[in-house]
Design an enzyme around this catalytic site. Sequence first.
Site: not given
Ligand code: AMP
Length: 283
Positions: A33, A37, A152
């Site tokens: 995280l 996140h 994403d």
């Molecule tokens: P992940 O752990 O990569 O699957 O991401 C979990 C959630 O966090 C997803 O909804 C991602 O789009 C969001 N997320 C990841 N990086 C960012 C960021 N830099 N800014 C905002 N949300 C993010």
Amino acid sequence: MIVCTNKNALLTALDTLKTQGKIIGFVPTMGALHAGHISLIHHSTAECNTTVASIFVNPVQFNNPADLQTYPRTLDADLELLEKNGCDVVFVPQVEDMYPEGTQNLEAYNFGTLETVMEGAFRPGHFNGVAVVVKRLFDLVQPDKAFFGNKDFQQVAIVRELVRRCMLPIEIVACPIVRQSDGLAMSSRNVRLSPEERTQAAKISQTLFAAQTLAQTEILQTVKQYVIDTINAVPELEVEYFDIVDNSTLQSISLWEDAEQAVGCVAVNVGAVRLIDNIAFMR
Ligand code: AMP
């Protein structure tokens, strides 16, 4: 914060909360995280009275085995961050919990043209894997709202379509991209960059910001070529795709006027690490 390492523990924790009539916000993650996140956790705590997060590195959404193997895992630090930021329940299932019947022959979704472009085109099977796990997590948690990051961008469209098709009573909230001070979009994969790659990776977002300015005066094709050429000119960076799409259909456009809102989406290989980013063009 209640940490649930299996389905039954989660269902017991949620039962109590639901009988108290709590509005449940859900933030699914793959862990490692960072502030991106945590921004989703903050959106959830602001809008809901209970926030549930999940940490699960979902094997079926990885089309590249090396990416799955090297995906960063920092569970203790993640739990500490979640607790400090007001998360109430965290679900940390094992693969067998989410896929008791194994990871083969899973349900198949068809999102049509939403998944034949960009990430869907370059990562075969990725969005089916995302949809399978998100649907299973939604069925378990049954949140009122679920929070996703616009980083994403295509994933948000896929999840909205999943909710629409399955008629799930869940509001999908898309939250802004959180960036490092030099503009690089935060990503769990950033820790895998070498110091040199990390420095150069900032050119991705910096180019997108410059493109946003260029879009005020230039035709779309000029802006597209500028982004591709500028990023590819950096030795460590290689554009996999850059496309300018309609933000609701995700289909490529060739004139600014073809979309109410145009979004530029890019995937770049930085050495062995693949990063994505996007920017909305305000005209
Ligand atoms: P992940 O752990 O990569 O699957 O991401 C979990 C959630 O966090 C997803 O909804 C991602 O789009 C969001 N997320 C990841 N990086 C960012 C960021 N830099 N800014 C905002 N949300 C993010």
